[in-house]
Design an enzyme around this catalytic site. Structure first.
Site, mmCIF file in Angstrom:
data_model
loop_
_atom_site.group_PDB
_atom_site.id
_atom_site.type_symbol
_atom_site.label_atom_id
_atom_site.label_comp_id
_atom_site.label_asym_id
_atom_site.label_seq_id
_atom_site.Cartn_x
_atom_site.Cartn_y
_atom_site.Cartn_z
ATOM 1 N N ASP A 14 31.454 -0.530 -0.173
ATOM 2 C CA ASP A 14 30.121 -0.853 -0.704
ATOM 3 C C ASP A 14 29.097 -0.048 0.090
ATOM 4 O O ASP A 14 29.472 0.870 0.820
ATOM 5 C CB ASP A 14 29.840 -2.368 -0.668
ATOM 6 C CG ASP A 14 29.217 -2.837 0.636
ATOM 7 O OD1 ASP A 14 29.587 -2.304 1.718
ATOM 8 O OD2 ASP A 14 28.354 -3.732 0.609
ATOM 9 N N GLU A 70 26.053 -1.693 1.673
ATOM 10 C CA GLU A 70 25.056 -2.543 2.343
ATOM 11 C C GLU A 70 25.609 -3.471 3.426
ATOM 12 O O GLU A 70 24.892 -3.826 4.374
ATOM 13 C CB GLU A 70 24.327 -3.442 1.308
ATOM 14 C CG GLU A 70 23.454 -2.713 0.317
ATOM 15 C CD GLU A 70 24.241 -2.095 -0.832
ATOM 16 O OE1 GLU A 70 25.379 -2.536 -1.082
ATOM 17 O OE2 GLU A 70 23.730 -1.160 -1.471
ATOM 18 N N SER A 99 33.659 -3.329 -9.262
ATOM 19 C CA SER A 99 33.118 -2.708 -10.491
ATOM 20 C C SER A 99 33.892 -1.461 -10.873
ATOM 21 O O SER A 99 33.924 -1.068 -12.041
ATOM 22 C CB SER A 99 31.647 -2.352 -10.298
ATOM 23 O OG SER A 99 31.490 -1.466 -9.208
ATOM 24 N N ASP A 100 34.510 -0.816 -9.875
ATOM 25 C CA ASP A 100 35.257 0.417 -10.146
ATOM 26 C C ASP A 100 36.330 0.558 -9.074
ATOM 27 O O ASP A 100 36.254 -0.114 -8.040
ATOM 28 C CB ASP A 100 34.318 1.633 -10.117
ATOM 29 C CG ASP A 100 33.531 1.722 -8.817
ATOM 30 O OD1 ASP A 100 32.691 0.835 -8.564
ATOM 31 O OD2 ASP A 100 33.767 2.659 -8.038
HETATM 32 N N1 ADE Z 1 29.647 -0.102 -5.080
HETATM 33 C C1 ADE Z 1 30.295 -0.178 -6.249
HETATM 34 N N2 ADE Z 1 31.112 0.861 -6.415
HETATM 35 C C2 ADE Z 1 30.971 1.624 -5.308
HETATM 36 C C3 ADE Z 1 31.542 2.818 -4.876
HETATM 37 N N3 ADE Z 1 32.412 3.451 -5.644
HETATM 38 N N4 ADE Z 1 31.159 3.334 -3.693
HETATM 39 C C4 ADE Z 1 30.261 2.689 -2.949
HETATM 40 N N5 ADE Z 1 29.689 1.544 -3.295
HETATM 41 C C5 ADE Z 1 30.040 1.015 -4.461
#
Ligand code: ADE
EC number: 2.4.2.1
Length: 233
Positions: A180, A182, A204-205
Protein backbone atom coordinates in the site's frame (compact mmCIF):
# COMPACT_ATOMS: atom_id res chain seq x y z
CA UNK A 1 -9.11 25.82 16.44
CA UNK A 2 -7.88 25.11 12.97
CA UNK A 3 -4.64 23.58 11.75
CA UNK A 4 -3.09 24.23 8.34
CA UNK A 5 -5.04 21.30 6.85
CA UNK A 6 -8.10 20.81 9.07
CA UNK A 7 -10.69 23.48 9.74
CA UNK A 8 -12.60 22.29 12.81
CA UNK A 9 -13.08 22.93 16.51
CA UNK A 10 -11.61 20.89 19.35
CA UNK A 11 -14.26 18.28 20.18
CA UNK A 12 -15.49 18.02 16.59
CA UNK A 13 -13.72 14.69 16.07
CA UNK A 14 -14.52 11.49 17.95
CA UNK A 15 -11.69 9.60 19.71
CA UNK A 16 -11.69 7.10 16.86
CA UNK A 17 -11.29 8.14 13.24
CA UNK A 18 -11.62 5.81 10.24
CA UNK A 19 -9.49 6.98 7.31
CA UNK A 20 -10.11 5.88 3.74
CA UNK A 21 -7.74 7.39 1.17
CA UNK A 22 -10.52 8.98 -0.86
CA UNK A 23 -12.49 11.80 0.80
CA UNK A 24 -15.58 10.90 -1.25
CA UNK A 25 -15.44 7.46 0.34
CA UNK A 26 -15.42 9.21 3.73
CA UNK A 27 -18.59 10.99 2.65
CA UNK A 28 -20.10 7.72 1.41
CA UNK A 29 -19.42 6.02 4.77
CA UNK A 30 -20.82 8.97 6.71
CA UNK A 31 -24.00 8.97 4.61
CA UNK A 32 -24.54 5.21 4.51
CA UNK A 33 -23.22 3.83 7.80
CA UNK A 34 -23.39 6.57 10.44
CA UNK A 35 -26.29 8.19 12.24
CA UNK A 36 -26.47 11.96 12.64
CA UNK A 37 -23.28 12.52 10.63
CA UNK A 38 -22.13 16.11 10.18
CA UNK A 39 -19.24 17.40 8.11
CA UNK A 40 -16.57 18.86 10.41
CA UNK A 41 -13.84 19.81 7.93
CA UNK A 42 -13.33 20.19 4.19
CA UNK A 43 -10.02 21.97 3.56
CA UNK A 44 -8.79 21.03 0.04
CA UNK A 45 -11.92 18.85 -0.20
CA UNK A 46 -10.38 16.43 2.31
CA UNK A 47 -13.72 15.87 3.99
CA UNK A 48 -14.14 14.77 7.60
CA UNK A 49 -17.40 13.75 9.28
CA UNK A 50 -18.48 12.86 12.79
CA UNK A 51 -21.54 10.83 13.69
CA UNK A 52 -22.41 7.70 15.62
CA UNK A 53 -22.38 3.99 14.84
CA UNK A 54 -24.65 1.90 17.07
CA UNK A 55 -24.65 4.83 19.49
CA UNK A 56 -20.87 5.24 19.63
CA UNK A 57 -19.25 8.45 18.35
CA UNK A 58 -16.96 7.91 15.37
CA UNK A 59 -15.35 10.15 12.76
CA UNK A 60 -14.41 9.42 9.17
CA UNK A 61 -11.87 11.46 7.25
CA UNK A 62 -9.96 11.06 3.99
CA UNK A 63 -6.19 10.62 4.23
CA UNK A 64 -5.22 11.26 0.63
CA UNK A 65 -2.58 9.09 -1.05
CA UNK A 66 0.92 8.40 0.19
CA UNK A 67 2.83 8.70 3.43
CA UNK A 68 3.18 12.52 3.39
CA UNK A 69 -0.55 13.15 3.01
CA UNK A 70 -1.56 10.50 5.57
CA UNK A 71 1.10 11.75 8.02
CA UNK A 72 -0.07 15.36 7.87
CA UNK A 73 -3.70 14.51 8.63
CA UNK A 74 -2.91 11.86 11.24
CA UNK A 75 -0.53 14.18 13.11
CA UNK A 76 -3.00 17.07 13.14
CA UNK A 77 -5.88 14.82 14.24
CA UNK A 78 -3.83 13.41 17.11
CA UNK A 79 -1.95 16.51 18.28
CA UNK A 80 -4.55 19.23 17.73
CA UNK A 81 -7.88 17.39 17.97
CA UNK A 82 -7.14 14.76 20.61
CA UNK A 83 -7.81 11.76 18.38
CA UNK A 84 -6.72 8.52 20.11
CA UNK A 85 -7.37 5.79 17.54
CA UNK A 86 -6.90 5.89 13.77
CA UNK A 87 -8.03 3.00 11.61
CA UNK A 88 -6.98 3.13 7.98
CA UNK A 89 -9.44 1.44 5.63
CA UNK A 90 -7.93 1.22 2.20
CA UNK A 91 -7.02 -0.85 -0.77
CA UNK A 92 -3.77 -2.67 -1.36
CA UNK A 93 -2.03 -4.61 -4.08
CA UNK A 94 -1.74 -8.32 -3.26
CA UNK A 95 1.78 -9.80 -3.27
CA UNK A 96 1.58 -13.30 -1.79
CA UNK A 97 0.72 -16.24 -4.05
CA UNK A 98 -2.14 -17.19 -1.72
CA UNK A 99 -3.53 -13.64 -1.71
CA UNK A 100 -6.55 -13.18 -3.96
CA UNK A 101 -8.28 -10.02 -5.11
CA UNK A 102 -11.13 -9.02 -2.73
CA UNK A 103 -9.31 -10.60 0.25
CA UNK A 104 -9.26 -8.65 3.50
CA UNK A 105 -5.82 -8.05 5.00
CA UNK A 106 -4.84 -6.59 8.36
CA UNK A 107 -1.44 -4.87 8.55
CA UNK A 108 0.20 -6.26 11.67
CA UNK A 109 3.37 -4.45 10.62
CA UNK A 110 4.41 -2.20 7.76
CA UNK A 111 7.83 -2.24 6.09
CA UNK A 112 8.64 0.60 3.74
CA UNK A 113 10.99 2.10 1.14
CA UNK A 114 10.33 5.51 2.70
CA UNK A 115 12.84 7.06 5.06
CA UNK A 116 10.29 8.55 7.47
CA UNK A 117 10.50 5.91 10.18
CA UNK A 118 14.29 5.59 10.02
CA UNK A 119 14.41 9.36 10.47
CA UNK A 120 12.52 8.81 13.73
CA UNK A 121 15.28 6.54 15.11
CA UNK A 122 18.51 8.19 13.95
CA UNK A 123 18.80 6.07 10.83
CA UNK A 124 18.17 2.70 12.46
CA UNK A 125 15.26 0.39 11.65
CA UNK A 126 11.92 1.06 13.30
CA UNK A 127 9.30 -1.70 13.48
CA UNK A 128 6.10 0.05 12.42
CA UNK A 129 3.38 -2.04 14.04
CA UNK A 130 -0.37 -1.94 14.57
CA UNK A 131 -1.78 -1.31 18.01
CA UNK A 132 -2.47 -4.78 19.38
CA UNK A 133 -5.93 -4.07 20.79
CA UNK A 134 -7.17 -2.41 17.60
CA UNK A 135 -5.78 -5.32 15.61
CA UNK A 136 -7.33 -7.93 17.88
CA UNK A 137 -10.72 -6.17 17.84
CA UNK A 138 -10.56 -5.92 14.05
CA UNK A 139 -9.68 -9.57 13.55
CA UNK A 140 -12.42 -10.62 15.97
CA UNK A 141 -14.98 -8.38 14.22
CA UNK A 142 -14.08 -9.98 10.86
CA UNK A 143 -14.50 -13.45 12.40
CA UNK A 144 -17.89 -12.56 13.84
CA UNK A 145 -19.01 -11.25 10.45
CA UNK A 146 -17.86 -14.51 8.86
CA UNK A 147 -15.21 -12.75 6.76
CA UNK A 148 -11.89 -14.57 6.38
CA UNK A 149 -9.00 -12.17 6.83
CA UNK A 150 -5.24 -12.50 6.64
CA UNK A 151 -2.92 -10.80 9.11
CA UNK A 152 0.74 -9.98 8.54
CA UNK A 153 3.43 -7.72 7.20
CA UNK A 154 2.67 -5.28 4.40
CA UNK A 155 4.99 -3.02 2.42
CA UNK A 156 4.27 0.69 2.17
CA UNK A 157 5.82 2.12 -0.98
CA UNK A 158 6.42 5.66 -2.19
CA UNK A 159 6.38 4.34 -5.76
CA UNK A 160 3.06 3.04 -7.10
CA UNK A 161 4.67 2.40 -10.50
CA UNK A 162 7.70 0.24 -9.67
CA UNK A 163 10.53 0.32 -12.22
CA UNK A 164 11.49 -3.23 -11.31
CA UNK A 165 8.62 -5.59 -10.52
CA UNK A 166 10.93 -8.41 -9.45
CA UNK A 167 11.05 -6.53 -6.16
CA UNK A 168 7.56 -7.83 -5.35
CA UNK A 169 8.79 -11.41 -5.80
CA UNK A 170 11.51 -10.74 -3.22
CA UNK A 171 8.88 -9.37 -0.84
CA UNK A 172 6.75 -12.47 -1.45
CA UNK A 173 9.68 -14.67 -0.36
CA UNK A 174 9.84 -12.67 2.87
CA UNK A 175 6.16 -13.35 3.55
CA UNK A 176 4.97 -9.81 2.82
CA UNK A 177 1.26 -10.01 2.01
CA UNK A 178 0.53 -6.79 0.18
CA UNK A 179 1.64 -3.32 -0.86
CA UNK A 180 0.00 0.00 0.00
CA UNK A 181 1.16 3.62 0.21
CA UNK A 182 0.20 4.93 3.67
CA UNK A 183 0.38 2.42 6.52
CA UNK A 184 4.05 2.67 7.58
CA UNK A 185 3.62 6.44 7.81
CA UNK A 186 0.45 6.15 9.87
CA UNK A 187 2.06 3.68 12.28
CA UNK A 188 5.12 5.92 12.66
CA UNK A 189 3.05 9.03 13.37
CA UNK A 190 0.88 7.16 15.89
CA UNK A 191 4.01 5.93 17.69
CA UNK A 192 5.60 9.37 17.70
CA UNK A 193 2.56 11.17 19.09
CA UNK A 194 1.23 8.47 21.44
CA UNK A 195 -1.90 7.32 19.63
CA UNK A 196 -3.13 3.91 18.44
CA UNK A 197 -3.30 2.93 14.79
CA UNK A 198 -4.27 -0.03 12.69
CA UNK A 199 -4.86 -0.60 8.99
CA UNK A 200 -6.99 -3.04 7.07
CA UNK A 201 -7.47 -3.30 3.34
CA UNK A 202 -9.23 -5.08 0.58
CA UNK A 203 -7.01 -6.34 -2.21
CA UNK A 204 -7.89 -4.25 -5.28
CA UNK A 205 -5.23 -5.71 -7.57
CA UNK A 206 -2.49 -8.31 -7.52
CA UNK A 207 0.93 -6.92 -8.38
CA UNK A 208 2.38 -10.25 -9.50
CA UNK A 209 -0.56 -11.85 -11.37
CA UNK A 210 -1.92 -8.52 -12.67
CA UNK A 211 -5.48 -9.46 -11.70
CA UNK A 212 -7.73 -6.53 -10.63
CA UNK A 213 -11.12 -6.25 -8.95
CA UNK A 214 -13.77 -5.25 -11.50
CA UNK A 215 -15.03 -1.70 -10.83
CA UNK A 216 -18.60 -2.87 -10.13
CA UNK A 217 -17.42 -5.18 -7.34
CA UNK A 218 -15.26 -2.60 -5.58
CA UNK A 219 -18.15 -1.04 -3.68
CA UNK A 220 -19.36 -4.29 -2.11
CA UNK A 221 -15.89 -5.38 -0.97
CA UNK A 222 -15.31 -1.86 0.36
CA UNK A 223 -18.58 -2.06 2.31
CA UNK A 224 -17.46 -5.33 3.94
CA UNK A 225 -14.26 -3.70 5.16
CA UNK A 226 -16.13 -0.67 6.51
CA UNK A 227 -18.44 -3.01 8.41
CA UNK A 228 -15.45 -4.79 9.98
CA UNK A 229 -13.84 -1.49 11.00
CA UNK A 230 -17.05 -0.07 12.50
CA UNK A 231 -17.95 -3.28 14.32
CA UNK A 232 -14.42 -3.43 15.77
CA UNK A 233 -14.75 -0.12 17.60
N1 ADE B 1 -2.89 0.17 -3.40
C1 ADE B 1 -3.68 -0.59 -4.16
N2 ADE B 1 -2.98 -1.20 -5.12
C2 ADE B 1 -1.70 -0.81 -4.95
C3 ADE B 1 -0.51 -1.10 -5.61
N3 ADE B 1 -0.51 -1.90 -6.65
N4 ADE B 1 0.63 -0.51 -5.19
C4 ADE B 1 0.60 0.32 -4.14
N5 ADE B 1 -0.50 0.62 -3.46
C5 ADE B 1 -1.64 0.06 -3.86
Amino acid sequence: MSTPHISANVGDFAETVLMPGDPLRAQYIAENFLDDAVQVTGVRNMYGFTGTYKGKPVSIMGSGMGIPSMSIYARELIVSFGVKNIIRIGTCGGIGTDIKIRDVIFAQGASTDSNVNRARVRGYDFSAIANFDLLLNGVNAAKELGIKAKVGNVFTTDTFYQADDTFYKDLDKLGVLAVDMETAGLYGVAAEYGANAMALFTVSDHVITGEATPADERQSTFNEMVKIALESI
